[in-house]
Enzyme design. Structure first.
Site, PDB file in Angstrom:
ATOM      1  N   LYS A 126       4.888   0.107 -15.818  1.00 55.90           N
ATOM      2  CA  LYS A 126       3.546  -0.132 -16.021  1.00 55.90           C
ATOM      3  C   LYS A 126       2.940   1.077 -16.695  1.00 55.90           C
ATOM      4  O   LYS A 126       2.412   0.842 -17.856  1.00 55.90           O
ATOM      5  CB  LYS A 126       2.628  -0.387 -15.018  1.00 55.90           C
TER       6      LYS A 126
ATOM      7  N   CYS B  78     -10.731 -11.470  -4.583  1.00 59.40           N
ATOM      8  CA  CYS B  78     -11.848 -10.961  -3.865  1.00 59.40           C
ATOM      9  C   CYS B  78     -12.412 -11.728  -2.724  1.00 59.40           C
ATOM     10  O   CYS B  78     -12.585 -11.432  -1.604  1.00 59.40           O
ATOM     11  CB  CYS B  78     -13.039 -10.165  -4.873  1.00 59.40           C
TER      12      CYS B  78
HETATM   13  C1  UDX Z   1     -16.156 -11.033  -7.575  1.00 60.63           C
HETATM   14  C2  UDX Z   1     -17.512 -10.352  -7.379  1.00 60.63           C
HETATM   15  O1  UDX Z   1     -18.214 -11.316  -8.273  1.00 60.63           O
HETATM   16  C3  UDX Z   1     -17.521  -9.113  -7.828  1.00 60.63           C
HETATM   17  O2  UDX Z   1     -18.659  -8.711  -7.798  1.00 60.63           O
HETATM   18  C4  UDX Z   1     -16.393  -8.282  -7.025  1.00 60.63           C
HETATM   19  O3  UDX Z   1     -16.638  -7.116  -6.836  1.00 60.63           O
HETATM   20  C5  UDX Z   1     -15.170  -9.088  -7.343  1.00 60.63           C
HETATM   21  O4  UDX Z   1     -15.150 -10.315  -6.855  1.00 60.63           O
HETATM   22  P1  UDX Z   1     -14.616 -12.276  -9.311  1.00 60.63           P
HETATM   23  O5  UDX Z   1     -13.355 -12.468  -8.167  1.00 60.63           O
HETATM   24  O6  UDX Z   1     -13.962 -11.586 -10.597  1.00 60.63           O
HETATM   25  O7  UDX Z   1     -15.731 -11.371  -8.779  1.00 60.63           O
HETATM   26  O8  UDX Z   1     -15.211 -13.707  -9.926  1.00 60.63           O
HETATM   27  P2  UDX Z   1     -16.623 -14.446  -9.437  1.00 60.63           P
HETATM   28  O9  UDX Z   1     -17.015 -14.603 -10.802  1.00 60.63           O
HETATM   29  O10 UDX Z   1     -17.454 -13.885  -8.345  1.00 60.63           O
HETATM   30  O11 UDX Z   1     -15.901 -15.886  -9.084  1.00 60.63           O
HETATM   31  C6  UDX Z   1     -15.293 -16.041  -7.881  1.00 60.63           C
HETATM   32  C7  UDX Z   1     -15.084 -17.271  -7.617  1.00 60.63           C
HETATM   33  O12 UDX Z   1     -16.096 -18.049  -7.145  1.00 60.63           O
HETATM   34  C8  UDX Z   1     -14.324 -18.082  -8.785  1.00 60.63           C
HETATM   35  O13 UDX Z   1     -13.285 -18.950  -8.228  1.00 60.63           O
HETATM   36  C9  UDX Z   1     -15.549 -18.956  -9.317  1.00 60.63           C
HETATM   37  O14 UDX Z   1     -15.108 -20.112  -9.972  1.00 60.63           O
HETATM   38  C10 UDX Z   1     -16.099 -19.387  -8.091  1.00 60.63           C
HETATM   39  N1  UDX Z   1     -17.476 -19.791  -8.234  1.00 60.63           N
HETATM   40  C11 UDX Z   1     -18.359 -18.677  -8.644  1.00 60.63           C
HETATM   41  C12 UDX Z   1     -18.033 -20.971  -7.949  1.00 60.63           C
HETATM   42  O15 UDX Z   1     -17.178 -21.882  -7.404  1.00 60.63           O
HETATM   43  N2  UDX Z   1     -19.518 -21.499  -8.225  1.00 60.63           N
HETATM   44  C13 UDX Z   1     -20.127 -20.187  -8.528  1.00 60.63           C
HETATM   45  O16 UDX Z   1     -21.400 -20.739  -8.599  1.00 60.63           O
HETATM   46  C14 UDX Z   1     -19.914 -19.011  -8.994  1.00 60.63           C
END
Ligand code: UDX
Length: 438
Positions: A35, A266
């Site tokens: 990497k 996350c």
């Molecule tokens: C998340 C947090 O938002 C970020 O602040 C953190 O530190 C890392 O984790 P991420 O995992 O990249 O970020 O994605 P995010 O955009 O938060 O979406 C997470 C999941 O929730 C996705 O599967 C998304 O499809 C789902 N989601 C999101 C929904 O089902 N409905 C929503 O309204 C928003």
């Protein structure tokens, strides 16, 4: 400032590159030699919009280096970020083996003052354990020093995959957990170019802010998903309900999108870890356990809908549009597509799939999926199509062409992407989530 970042995974890499871009001299460290060799040539292991260009720019400006040695990277560094993985153990606890190893190695190679900053998402009180590990492993000459030779701080990340660079450059807030004035000064200096809103607190509170933020967002999503179930039953439209709620500033419209459930690296892991942490501290966080259950049920209820409308699943060909856990990433970790596809395969369905970026990662997860080069190839000859990730590309499909290519024009929209497309006019039988009004 000279900064070392240990762990060139998603968080470490984005943080390192962005810190270099705002003017610091950064060395990213990882034990994965392959990497690091690739990163030196600006070949990046993940898909994140804008990251490759930013790496190239900062390598050129000589502000960004890569190394496999903590000793080498931390030699001239004032601050060392720990950004290694904290995977879930079987019981939901975060596995902190990598964090401990890195803390020990930082201590063993320390020759002058260092601020050691936890960036990985860790349970409350990890800071204390990192501090103890470093203290116990310091070289003899530093142990004798009258001045503090290191501080530990917490600086959780809030980066969303797919928009991580703009999240870093325009943060809603920067949270720092510090136990000394010196640590606070260094962290303020690191983030000064961004002029962010700073939340300064102790290490335990900073660690908890991260868990609480992600768990709260997951709760909002599960609330919307629970609402979608009721909407289906009483003939209401979850999108209108969310809109009506969202205008209330105290609630807000964001993260109220019902769908096939949240995934990613996350939310599932952080909710698990928070439930465990609460349990261990003597509090049963029942609300969060339900948040998790609702998320699981959302996938089962989508499957029931498919079984109901498709009648017989066995030997049917199902096209899947979108595999990644959300758009603009190739990340498949805890993607709802995994459970959904595996369950349909177990019932004897044949799966054809298309995702703009996640195919290579998906190949490591699924058996017997036919991967296609575009959406039209994926739906060709299918008895139904499932929309599982709302990629921009899927907003502009030629539905006439799709309908002609399919054997049976049934569309299950797991993200309500086509909620106002009136797909019936193209001859589709259309099912969304929580669209009891249809
Ligand atoms: C998340 C947090 O938002 C970020 O602040 C953190 O530190 C890392 O984790 P991420 O995992 O990249 O970020 O994605 P995010 O955009 O938060 O979406 C997470 C999941 O929730 C996705 O599967 C998304 O499809 C789902 N989601 C999101 C929904 O089902 N409905 C929503 O309204 C928003």
């Amino acid at each position: 400032m000279n900064i070392a970042i240990v762990g060139a995974g998603y968080v470490g890499l984005v943080t390192g590159v962005c810190l270099a871009d705002i003017g610091h001299h950064v060395t990213c460290v990882d034990i994965d030699r392959d990497k690091i060799a690739k990163l030196k040539k600006a070949i990046i292991p993940i898909y994140e919009p804008g990251l490759e260009d930013l790496i190239k720019k900062n390598i050129k400006k000589k502000r960004l280096n890569f190394s496999t040695s903590i000793k080498e990277a931390s030699k001239d560094a004032t601050a060392i970020f720990i950004a290694v993985g904290t995977p879930s153990k079987k019981n939901g606890d975060a596995d902190l083996t990598y964090v401990e190893n890195v803390a020990r190695e930082i201590a063993l190679t320390m020759d002058s003052y260092k601020l050691v900053i936890e960036k990985s998402t860790v349970p409350a009180e990890t800071g204390k354990k990192v501090e103890r590990t470093i203290r116990l492993n310091l070289p003899a000459k530093l142990k004798k020093s009258k001045e503090p030779v290191f501080d530990v701080a917490s600086n959780p990340e809030f980066l969303r995959e797919g928009s991580a660079i703009s999240d870093f450059m325009n943060p809603d807030r920067v949270v720092i957990g510090v136990e000394s004035k010196k640590a606070e000064k260094i962290l303020r200096e690191i983030y000064k170019p961004l002029k962010p809103k700073m939340v300064v607190t102790n290490i335990n509170s900073a660690e908890l802010i991260k868990h609480a933020s992600n768990s709260f967002l997951a709760t909002k999503i599960s609330f919307a998903n629970a609402l979608s179930q009721i909407c289906d039953k009483v003939g209401a439209d979850v999108l209108k309900v969310a809109e009506g709620m969202g205008y209330d500033k105290r609630i807000g419209r964001a993260f109220l999108n019902a769908g096939v459930g949240y995934g990613g690296s996350c939310f599932p892991k952080d909710v698990d870890a928070f439930v465990r942490l609460s349990e261990k501290s003597g509090y049963d966080f029942r609300l969060l356990r339900e948040v998790r259950n609702i998320n699981e049920e959302q996938k089962s209820s989508f499957l029931h809908l498919i079984e109901d409308k498709l009648w017989i699943v066995k030997n049917k060909t199902i096209g899947v549009l979108g595999l990644a856990f959300k758009p603009d990433t190739d990340d498949m970790r805890s993607a709802p597509s995994i459970d959904i596809i595996k369950a349909l395969q177990a019932e004897g369905a044949k799966i054809k799939a298309y995702d703009p970026e996640a195919t290579e990662n998906a190949k490591r997860i699924f058996k017997s999926v036919t991967y296609c080069k575009n959406p039209y190839e994926a739906v060709k000859g299918c008895d139904a199509v499932l929309l599982l990730t709302e990629w921009e590309e899927f907003k502009k499909l030629d539905f006439k062409k799709m309908k002609t290519a399919m054997r049976q024009p049934i569309l299950f929209d797991g993200r309500n992407l086509y909620h106002d497309y009136h797909l019936e006019q193209f001859g589709f039988e259309y099912y969304g989530i929580g669209r009891g009004d249809l």
